[in-house]
Enzyme design. Sequence first.
Site, PDB file in Angstrom:
ATOM      1  N   GLU A   1      10.181  16.534  15.249  1.00  0.00           N
ATOM      2  CA  GLU A   1      10.686  16.374  13.883  1.00  0.00           C
ATOM      3  C   GLU A   1      10.128  17.524  13.030  1.00  0.00           C
ATOM      4  O   GLU A   1       8.952  17.848  13.118  1.00  0.00           O
ATOM      5  CB  GLU A   1      10.173  15.028  13.350  1.00  0.00           C
ATOM      6  CG  GLU A   1      10.752  14.630  12.028  1.00  0.00           C
ATOM      7  CD  GLU A   1      10.173  13.295  11.526  1.00  0.00           C
ATOM      8  OE1 GLU A   1       9.064  12.932  11.920  1.00  0.00           O
ATOM      9  OE2 GLU A   1      10.859  12.636  10.734  1.00  0.00           O
ATOM     10  N   LYS A   5       0.871  -1.185   0.000  1.00  0.00           N
ATOM     11  CA  LYS A   5       0.000   0.000   0.000  1.00  0.00           C
ATOM     12  C   LYS A   5       0.902   1.228   0.000  1.00  0.00           C
ATOM     13  O   LYS A   5       1.524   1.568   1.001  1.00  0.00           O
ATOM     14  CB  LYS A   5      -0.892   0.039   1.248  1.00  0.00           C
ATOM     15  CG  LYS A   5      -2.001   1.076   1.081  1.00  0.00           C
ATOM     16  CD  LYS A   5      -2.398   1.749   2.366  1.00  0.00           C
ATOM     17  CE  LYS A   5      -1.546   2.908   2.738  1.00  0.00           C
ATOM     18  NZ  LYS A   5      -1.610   4.102   1.849  1.00  0.00           N
ATOM     19  N   GLU A  49      10.287   1.477  10.237  1.00  0.00           N
ATOM     20  CA  GLU A  49      11.245   2.570   9.962  1.00  0.00           C
ATOM     21  C   GLU A  49      10.478   3.865  10.184  1.00  0.00           C
ATOM     22  O   GLU A  49       9.669   4.260   9.349  1.00  0.00           O
ATOM     23  CB  GLU A  49      11.725   2.501   8.509  1.00  0.00           C
ATOM     24  CG  GLU A  49      12.402   1.205   8.118  1.00  0.00           C
ATOM     25  CD  GLU A  49      13.848   1.150   8.588  1.00  0.00           C
ATOM     26  OE1 GLU A  49      14.353   2.152   9.124  1.00  0.00           O
ATOM     27  OE2 GLU A  49      14.459   0.082   8.431  1.00  0.00           O
ATOM     28  N   CYS A 106      13.582  11.479   6.549  1.00  0.00           N
ATOM     29  CA  CYS A 106      13.667  11.038   7.945  1.00  0.00           C
ATOM     30  C   CYS A 106      15.088  11.137   8.500  1.00  0.00           C
ATOM     31  O   CYS A 106      15.271  11.209   9.705  1.00  0.00           O
ATOM     32  CB  CYS A 106      13.148   9.614   8.058  1.00  0.00           C
ATOM     33  SG  CYS A 106      13.966   8.531   6.905  1.00  0.00           S
TER      34      CYS A 106
END
Length: 486
Positions: free
Chosen positions: A388, A179, A254, A288
């Site tokens: 973040e 997906k 992850e 990331c």
Amino acid sequence: MSKPNLPNVKTQLFIDGKWIDGDKKGTKAVINPANGETLTEVAQAGEAETTRAIEAAKKAFGGWKELELAKRVAILNKIGDLLEERAEELAPIMTLEQGKPLKESKGEFLTGAANFHWAAEEARRLYGETIPAPNNHAYIVKKEPIGVVGAITPWNFPAGMVTRKIAPALATGNTVVLKPSGDTPLSALAIFELFEEAGLPNGVANLVMGSSKEIGKTLTDSDDVRKLTFTGSTAVGQTLFEQSGQTLKKLSLELGGHAPFIVFADANIDDAVAGLIASKFRNNGQVCIAPNRIFVEASILSTFQEKLVEKVKNLKVGNGWDEVDVGPLIREDAIDKIEDQLKDAKAKGAEVLVGGKKATGDVLENGNFYLPTILGNVTRDMNIFYEETFGPVVPLITFETTEEAIKLANDSEFGLASYFYTKDLSRVEQVSSGLEYGMVGANEVAISNPETPFGGVKHSGFGRENGHFGMEEYLQVKFVNLKYRD
Ligand code: NAP
């Protein structure tokens, strides 16, 4: 360059080797973040189609697992060859749906090719073990594929994350239900067309798009899906972890990162500035492993800052199909997040040295463009120190000693990538051992390669991608105790 047209790309689900529409689910628009225009509409799936995809993958598993290794390797190499040959013509698809500059899009398809070629080579080296055994016995350890793998990928690397998961999953003999992100499904669809062209047998790789909650729950609830690999936010990773408890799936997560980038006084400052620009502004900071907290030894702050400001001022912002350094952000809410972080930081004493606002100009008017930004005087009481950012913001923080730098760098719930620059060899050892991160770049920012382990610790998740560590994630160990004589 004028805006390229969207190359011909399929927009349906791919299940059991067939392109099909979703059952009564309608379609979803794919939006160009550079101008807000709808590029195309893609089919949508829910529980029923995902279940069919899982069944197709389950049915195909035996044949794929048993396929002569040389044939499996040939198909994987063919996929790698096609990705390499077509990188140039595939690149506009990614730039149009995701926004990144064309050269980055092309590079990502080439990385995808490298992922397939590397996994194809490594498939020949999935060695087991024999263990010293009592007389008349052989202790044999085999490595076997797990079965059906569910894969869920984010929008920031619409091809890279797909190939990094599917190449090792297939190379180790598993079958897949993917997906991709609802924001950027077109690159994944284009890759699946290449799977067909390369002769991948029906059902070995399937693709569903649609409600992520419904598809995710169907994957996690299914006992036929024996492994789930996910790249995305920590919050969704935690949900999938919980949901996978009942079926005890093998998991790779992850997740988010908040990378420290430390510059010691003895570093080559020009190298450090160049490394920071390359790693921070790639994909507009929506990475990331992008440096998010820049720790600079106090005695070199003014020199480092001056050089950095000069370079960042000259970065060209614009549509990814022009010769630019930085494209748009994926969605408008990404700009809201940056503005919230900046507002909080400024109220607590941070200073905007460059940027700090939306980019304006005729061609930028309807896109999600934000100026590359440097923030001075950042401290631990600001949200940006812990959250973040996922955008083009460089927060500068000073430190005095090596121990303090390590402590500040580790002051985060995340533990994905970290970087530092120094010429002192003993400090290289001290800092790389002290950093609580899955990856460390010492005088180097290129830390993602097909052959080296990629992944994090703490709230950045677990499991590794790439290299032989990445292959192991898709294998399970079977012990055979063979008595060969009475
Ligand atoms: P996200 O919101 O977590 O989405 C990632 C994927 O999960 C998308 O395909 C999304 O589908 C799907 N998803 C969302 N909710 C779900 C649910 N309840 N169940 C199942 N699937 C669900 O993350 P993102 O905004 O796309 O990506 C940015 C994040 O990814 C950042 O935190 C970044 O650090 C992280 N990231 C990590 C790595 C790494 O290797 N560690 C690499 C790249 C990005 P829809 O889009 O269709 O909703």
